[in-house]
Design a protein around this motif. Sequence first.
Motif, PDB file in Angstrom:
ATOM      1  N   GLU A   8       0.815  -1.222   0.000  1.00  0.00           N
ATOM      2  CA  GLU A   8       0.000   0.000   0.000  1.00  0.00           C
ATOM      3  C   GLU A   8       0.848   1.271   0.000  1.00  0.00           C
ATOM      4  O   GLU A   8       0.369   2.341  -0.371  1.00  0.00           O
ATOM      5  CB  GLU A   8      -0.916   0.061   1.244  1.00  0.00           C
ATOM      6  N   ASP A   9       2.091   1.175   0.433  1.00  0.00           N
ATOM      7  CA  ASP A   9       2.958   2.345   0.553  1.00  0.00           C
ATOM      8  C   ASP A   9       3.539   2.811  -0.781  1.00  0.00           C
ATOM      9  O   ASP A   9       4.021   3.935  -0.886  1.00  0.00           O
ATOM     10  CB  ASP A   9       4.107   2.066   1.522  1.00  0.00           C
ATOM     11  N   TYR A  10       3.523   1.942  -1.784  1.00  0.00           N
ATOM     12  CA  TYR A  10       4.106   2.277  -3.087  1.00  0.00           C
ATOM     13  C   TYR A  10       3.101   3.038  -3.945  1.00  0.00           C
ATOM     14  O   TYR A  10       1.918   2.696  -3.965  1.00  0.00           O
ATOM     15  CB  TYR A  10       4.532   1.003  -3.825  1.00  0.00           C
ATOM     16  N   ARG A  11       3.579   4.047  -4.661  1.00  0.00           N
ATOM     17  CA  ARG A  11       2.776   4.823  -5.614  1.00  0.00           C
ATOM     18  C   ARG A  11       3.554   4.919  -6.924  1.00  0.00           C
ATOM     19  O   ARG A  11       4.753   5.240  -6.903  1.00  0.00           O
ATOM     20  CB  ARG A  11       2.514   6.244  -5.107  1.00  0.00           C
ATOM     21  N   VAL A  12       2.896   4.657  -8.049  1.00  0.00           N
ATOM     22  CA  VAL A  12       3.560   4.794  -9.347  1.00  0.00           C
ATOM     23  C   VAL A  12       4.058   6.227  -9.485  1.00  0.00           C
ATOM     24  O   VAL A  12       3.339   7.179  -9.186  1.00  0.00           O
ATOM     25  CB  VAL A  12       2.606   4.412 -10.498  1.00  0.00           C
ATOM     26  N   GLY A  13       5.327   6.370  -9.875  1.00  0.00           N
ATOM     27  CA  GLY A  13       5.957   7.676 -10.012  1.00  0.00           C
ATOM     28  C   GLY A  13       6.703   8.131  -8.767  1.00  0.00           C
ATOM     29  O   GLY A  13       7.503   9.071  -8.825  1.00  0.00           O
ATOM     30  N   GLN A  14       6.458   7.462  -7.654  1.00  0.00           N
ATOM     31  CA  GLN A  14       7.125   7.805  -6.392  1.00  0.00           C
ATOM     32  C   GLN A  14       8.634   7.620  -6.542  1.00  0.00           C
ATOM     33  O   GLN A  14       9.096   6.643  -7.135  1.00  0.00           O
ATOM     34  CB  GLN A  14       6.582   6.889  -5.299  1.00  0.00           C
ATOM     35  N   VAL A  15       9.403   8.556  -5.986  1.00  0.00           N
ATOM     36  CA  VAL A  15      10.863   8.495  -6.045  1.00  0.00           C
ATOM     37  C   VAL A  15      11.415   8.482  -4.627  1.00  0.00           C
ATOM     38  O   VAL A  15      10.994   9.272  -3.783  1.00  0.00           O
ATOM     39  CB  VAL A  15      11.441   9.701  -6.815  1.00  0.00           C
ATOM     40  N   ARG A  16      12.340   7.557  -4.380  1.00  0.00           N
ATOM     41  CA  ARG A  16      13.060   7.513  -3.103  1.00  0.00           C
ATOM     42  C   ARG A  16      14.542   7.645  -3.410  1.00  0.00           C
ATOM     43  O   ARG A  16      15.011   7.121  -4.407  1.00  0.00           O
ATOM     44  CB  ARG A  16      12.811   6.181  -2.387  1.00  0.00           C
ATOM     45  N   LEU A 103      15.379   5.437  -6.657  1.00  0.00           N
ATOM     46  CA  LEU A 103      14.409   4.391  -6.972  1.00  0.00           C
ATOM     47  C   LEU A 103      13.100   5.042  -7.384  1.00  0.00           C
ATOM     48  O   LEU A 103      12.559   5.872  -6.648  1.00  0.00           O
ATOM     49  CB  LEU A 103      14.181   3.512  -5.746  1.00  0.00           C
ATOM     50  N   THR A 104      12.599   4.659  -8.552  1.00  0.00           N
ATOM     51  CA  THR A 104      11.349   5.207  -9.066  1.00  0.00           C
ATOM     52  C   THR A 104      10.383   4.061  -9.312  1.00  0.00           C
ATOM     53  O   THR A 104      10.714   3.115 -10.036  1.00  0.00           O
ATOM     54  CB  THR A 104      11.587   5.976 -10.386  1.00  0.00           C
ATOM     55  N   VAL A 105       9.198   4.136  -8.723  1.00  0.00           N
ATOM     56  CA  VAL A 105       8.188   3.095  -8.913  1.00  0.00           C
ATOM     57  C   VAL A 105       7.620   3.237 -10.317  1.00  0.00           C
ATOM     58  O   VAL A 105       7.055   4.279 -10.674  1.00  0.00           O
ATOM     59  CB  VAL A 105       7.070   3.188  -7.855  1.00  0.00           C
ATOM     60  N   LEU A 106       7.787   2.188 -11.127  1.00  0.00           N
ATOM     61  CA  LEU A 106       7.299   2.198 -12.501  1.00  0.00           C
ATOM     62  C   LEU A 106       5.920   1.565 -12.642  1.00  0.00           C
ATOM     63  O   LEU A 106       5.107   2.002 -13.448  1.00  0.00           O
ATOM     64  CB  LEU A 106       8.270   1.427 -13.412  1.00  0.00           C
ATOM     65  N   GLN A 107       5.690   0.509 -11.858  1.00  0.00           N
ATOM     66  CA  GLN A 107       4.450  -0.246 -12.017  1.00  0.00           C
ATOM     67  C   GLN A 107       4.109  -0.953 -10.717  1.00  0.00           C
ATOM     68  O   GLN A 107       4.996  -1.341  -9.951  1.00  0.00           O
ATOM     69  CB  GLN A 107       4.639  -1.277 -13.142  1.00  0.00           C
ATOM     70  N   LYS A 108       2.821  -1.127 -10.516  1.00  0.00           N
ATOM     71  CA  LYS A 108       2.324  -1.809  -9.318  1.00  0.00           C
ATOM     72  C   LYS A 108       1.186  -2.713  -9.772  1.00  0.00           C
ATOM     73  O   LYS A 108       0.209  -2.243 -10.351  1.00  0.00           O
ATOM     74  CB  LYS A 108       1.846  -0.731  -8.340  1.00  0.00           C
ATOM     75  N   GLU A 120      10.411  -1.328 -10.007  1.00  0.00           N
ATOM     76  CA  GLU A 120      11.097  -0.056  -9.788  1.00  0.00           C
ATOM     77  C   GLU A 120      12.269   0.082 -10.747  1.00  0.00           C
ATOM     78  O   GLU A 120      12.911  -0.905 -11.088  1.00  0.00           O
ATOM     79  CB  GLU A 120      11.673   0.024  -8.374  1.00  0.00           C
ATOM     80  N   LYS A 121      12.549   1.323 -11.132  1.00  0.00           N
ATOM     81  CA  LYS A 121      13.798   1.631 -11.806  1.00  0.00           C
ATOM     82  C   LYS A 121      14.777   2.009 -10.710  1.00  0.00           C
ATOM     83  O   LYS A 121      14.455   2.800  -9.820  1.00  0.00           O
ATOM     84  CB  LYS A 121      13.610   2.788 -12.788  1.00  0.00           C
ATOM     85  N   CYS A 122      15.960   1.443 -10.763  1.00  0.00           N
ATOM     86  CA  CYS A 122      17.012   1.758  -9.807  1.00  0.00           C
ATOM     87  C   CYS A 122      18.171   2.373 -10.580  1.00  0.00           C
ATOM     88  O   CYS A 122      18.712   1.747 -11.495  1.00  0.00           O
ATOM     89  CB  CYS A 122      17.478   0.498  -9.078  1.00  0.00           C
ATOM     90  N   GLU A 123      18.514   3.603 -10.199  1.00  0.00           N
ATOM     91  CA  GLU A 123      19.610   4.304 -10.853  1.00  0.00           C
ATOM     92  C   GLU A 123      20.688   4.611  -9.830  1.00  0.00           C
ATOM     93  O   GLU A 123      20.373   5.037  -8.719  1.00  0.00           O
ATOM     94  CB  GLU A 123      19.114   5.622 -11.446  1.00  0.00           C
TER      95      GLU A 123
END
Length: 159
Positions: A8-16, A103-108, A120-123
């Motif tokens: 539930e904590d993840y949102r598409v587009g969210q960046v950490r 870290l960017t959430v791409l899909q859920k 997630e994309k990890c850069e």
Amino acid sequence: MKNLVHFEDYRVGQVRKTPGRTVTEADIVFHAGHTGDFYPHHVDREFCKTQPFGQRIAHGTLTFLFAVGLQANCGRVAGHIEGYHRLRFIKPVFIGDTLTARLTVLQKKNDGDSGGIVTEKCEAINQNDELVFVMEQTLRVRRRERVNPGASAGPGRER
């Protein structure tokens, strides 16, 4: 558990973003010993002086491990990694470079009541804000346990 990250904590587009970690000569030497990869581009200072980068470079696998390890500073996932995909080493990493992970959430994808899959994309970014590494990772993440406040504890069961 404190800082446990649930589906539930993840949102598409969210960046950490993680804190940084500086690559040391010891990191490269230990990694060469652990993996058996003593390729001269990593461990031979004199050889590297004759090469285009002019200095030793970190192993790609070491850069990957830094990007993965730095994520532990973003909270613990209520689940596990299912895989790493599309790994790309964009720029060399040198002794003295400080890396952070973004870290960017791409899909859920919802997977029923228990949770789902997060992609997630990890850069990995160096101290000059240059992208040095990128990949996608998939995580299987649990939902928070739901507590039914109206349910009776029943005999022998605590609330």
